[in-house]
Motif scaffolding. Structure first.
Motif, short mmCIF file in Angstrom:
data_model
loop_
_atom_site.label_atom_id
_atom_site.label_comp_id
_atom_site.label_asym_id
_atom_site.label_seq_id
_atom_site.Cartn_x
_atom_site.Cartn_y
_atom_site.Cartn_z
N ALA A 123 0.82 -1.21 0.00
CA ALA A 123 0.00 0.00 0.00
C ALA A 123 0.86 1.26 0.00
O ALA A 123 0.40 2.32 -0.42
CB ALA A 123 -0.93 -0.01 1.21
N SER A 124 2.11 1.14 0.46
CA SER A 124 3.00 2.31 0.49
C SER A 124 3.85 2.42 -0.77
O SER A 124 4.67 3.34 -0.88
CB SER A 124 3.91 2.23 1.71
OG SER A 124 4.78 1.11 1.63
N PHE A 125 3.65 1.52 -1.73
CA PHE A 125 4.43 1.56 -2.96
C PHE A 125 4.14 2.84 -3.74
O PHE A 125 2.98 3.14 -4.05
CB PHE A 125 4.11 0.33 -3.82
CG PHE A 125 4.92 0.23 -5.09
CD1 PHE A 125 6.18 -0.34 -5.08
CD2 PHE A 125 4.42 0.71 -6.29
CE1 PHE A 125 6.93 -0.43 -6.24
CE2 PHE A 125 5.15 0.62 -7.46
CZ PHE A 125 6.42 0.05 -7.43
N ASN A 126 5.20 3.59 -4.04
CA ASN A 126 5.07 4.84 -4.79
C ASN A 126 3.96 5.71 -4.20
O ASN A 126 3.08 6.22 -4.92
CB ASN A 126 4.78 4.56 -6.28
CG ASN A 126 5.25 5.68 -7.17
OD1 ASN A 126 5.99 6.56 -6.75
ND2 ASN A 126 4.83 5.65 -8.43
N GLN A 127 4.01 5.88 -2.90
CA GLN A 127 2.94 6.53 -2.14
C GLN A 127 2.61 7.91 -2.69
O GLN A 127 3.49 8.76 -2.86
CB GLN A 127 3.37 6.62 -0.67
CG GLN A 127 2.28 7.10 0.26
CD GLN A 127 2.72 6.99 1.71
OE1 GLN A 127 3.58 6.19 2.06
NE2 GLN A 127 2.11 7.80 2.57
N ALA A 128 1.34 8.14 -2.93
CA ALA A 128 0.91 9.39 -3.57
C ALA A 128 0.98 10.58 -2.62
O ALA A 128 1.52 11.63 -2.96
CB ALA A 128 -0.51 9.22 -4.10
#
Length: 488
Positions: free
Chosen positions: A243-248
């Protein structure tokens, strides 16, 4: 005559009992330590995963206090937080091999204690960062506490590296037979074969370089290197997309996160490539573990030997916009795989207790029957978690210290929350994550703390960052989720 017969029978029975007791009281240990391995990568080691799943205890909440190679290894070997080892980074003057040596920590390791207790001890692979470099200590120096020694000199690599083999430097080349994990496996298996034929108990620590990125200047960008036989494995696989991948939205995170741009498509392609090469490199470690197990199974000492599998820290795969890395505050870099088998260890058990790398020191020594004063370490023995068949076993730790080697960046990991503080110039950025609802630590809810709770948690961190030995364990027991009070 009859009296003599019963006396002889009694003495023989007593002798058998003493031999049996001795075998139980003096078990053997093999620790397999990987480098920068994330929890999710364990599933790509089928032989290792299957063995520990069936025969051992696996820990889903195992952490390192500081997610960096040298500090973590120092904590594993001594049972102390980095604040108490003094090894706070990988490099001199705040860390690395020379600081470890100068602080006299060689004589404080589990190996030194075991050796003094009658164990033969052997090390294989990556030791401390900067080991063998500089002119202050001979390049072929063998640290105290080790009976046999096969360690990388300088920066490790998968090919073209020197190895200190019991004080003699041997250089390896770039043929398939020189692949580092395979060379370490060969030395470890030869040593194990010899140790199994001796009467003294043994301790082996095998520190594979995988899946760490290569330090070879010819390999750019820096990625791991697999054995040639594994180069076609896992084609097309992607790195995990948490869910934190490439966090917007990173507006509530510290500047070192906010300042990072979103990952580009090229960055993401590189992350997937790196992940594929990492799990390829772990396949050789998996094969090594399988060979060690097979060798042990052919010996009566198999049932007297603990095998511990762990990593020195985790890793990021695009988490919080980091293309790669470790060393920060978040769980992805601190959570590690940990699995243990051995005498009286409950088979097939999975535990979610908070376990820290500082616990390995007292656990191994406790199992070995080697006494060390509790004032000399910060961790605690996890033997009860290994031997009890009850999932809810009394284990009092409710929190532990998260370190980065920087006084201004620390935190507390509770059972269900993670709290971090980062000093930025003149103000402190605070973060709080519900690790049950938000395991990837995306949503900073620190603004929802009551004023009283916010003060209490910050005060708790101030206490924990100055703890030592018994005070650490006491604080870890008393600083609980109850400190977290949220507004409605």
């Amino acid at each position: 005559m009859k009296k003599y017969f019963f006396t002889l029978k009694f003495l023989l029975s007593l002798l058998c009992f003493l031999i049996s007791f001795s075998a139980i009281a003096r078990p053997n240990f093999i620790i397999v330590l990987t480098d920068d391995m994330a929890v999710d990568e364990f599933r790509f080691m089928p032989r290792t995963q299957e063995y520990f799943a069936i025969n051992g205890v696996r820990f889903t909440n195992a952490f390192v206090s500081q997610a960096m190679c040298c500090p973590s290894r120092s904590s594993i070997l001594t049972g102390r937080y980095s604040i108490n080892t003094g090894v706070k980074s990988n490099n001199f003057p705040t860390g690395g091999w020379h600081v470890f040596h100068e602080l006299g920590l060689e004589s404080e390791t589990m190996a030194a204690k075991l050796q003094a207790g009658g164990y033969s001890t052997a090390y294989f692979g990556k030791f401390m960062n900067e080991y063998g470099l500089g002119n202050q200590i001979p390049h072929n120096y063998v640290p105290l506490g080790w009976s046999d020694w096969y360690a990388f000199v300088g920066s490790p690599s998968y090919f073209n590296y020197p190895l200190n083999e019991n004080g003699v430097i041997k250089n390896y080349g770039n043929t398939p037979a020189d692949y580092a994990t395979d060379v370490l496996a060969k030395h470890a298996l030869n040593h194990l074969n010899s140790a199994l034929n001796k009467n003294s108990p043994f301790f082996m620590l095998i520190s594979a370089y995988a899946p760490h990125s290569s330090t070879d200047e010819a390999i750019r960008p820096t990625v791991p290197v697999s054995a040639p036989r594994h180069k076609n494995l896992f084609n097309g696989i992607q790195a995990p997309r948490s869910a934190s991948f490439n966090q917007a939205d990173v507006s509530k995170k510290p500047f070192n996160v906010q300042s990072r741009p979103l990952l580009s498509p090229e960055d993401i392609d590189w992350i997937d490539l790196s992940f594929r090469l990492r799990i390829q490199s772990l396949r050789s470690v998996d094969e090594m573990v399988g060979k060690l197990i097979d060798k042990l199974k052919a010996s009566p000492k198999f049932n007297e030997t603990y095998i511990i599998f762990v990593s020195d820290n985790g890793f990021w795969f695009g988490d919080h916009r980091f293309k790669f890395g470790k060393g920060g505050l978040y769980d992805q870099s601190h959570r590690v795989p940990l699995a243990i088998t051995g005498p009286n260890v409950q088979p097939g058990l999975v535990r979610d207790d908070l376990v820290v790398n500082t616990d390995l020191f007292p656990t191994v020594l406790n199992l070995a029957g080697v006494t060390v004063a509790p004032k000399n370490y910060d961790g605690r023995s996890i033997q009860p978690l290994l031997e009890s068949n009850k999932r809810k076993t009394a284990f009092n730790r409710r929190s532990f210290l998260i370190e980065t080697g920087q006084e201004g960046r620390m935190g507390i990991r509770f059972d269900s929350y993670a709290y971090y503080e980062t000093l930025q110039t003149t103000r402190t950025i605070k973060e709080l994550y519900d690790t049950k609802l938000d395991p990837d630590q995306v949503y900073n809810i620190v603004d929802q703390l009551t004023v009283t709770s916010a003060t209490a948690i910050s005060d708790a961190l101030a206490q924990l960052r100055n703890c030592k030995a018994g005070t650490c364990r006491k604080l870890e027991n008393t600083l609980t989720d109850d400190l977290v009070q949220l507004t409605n």
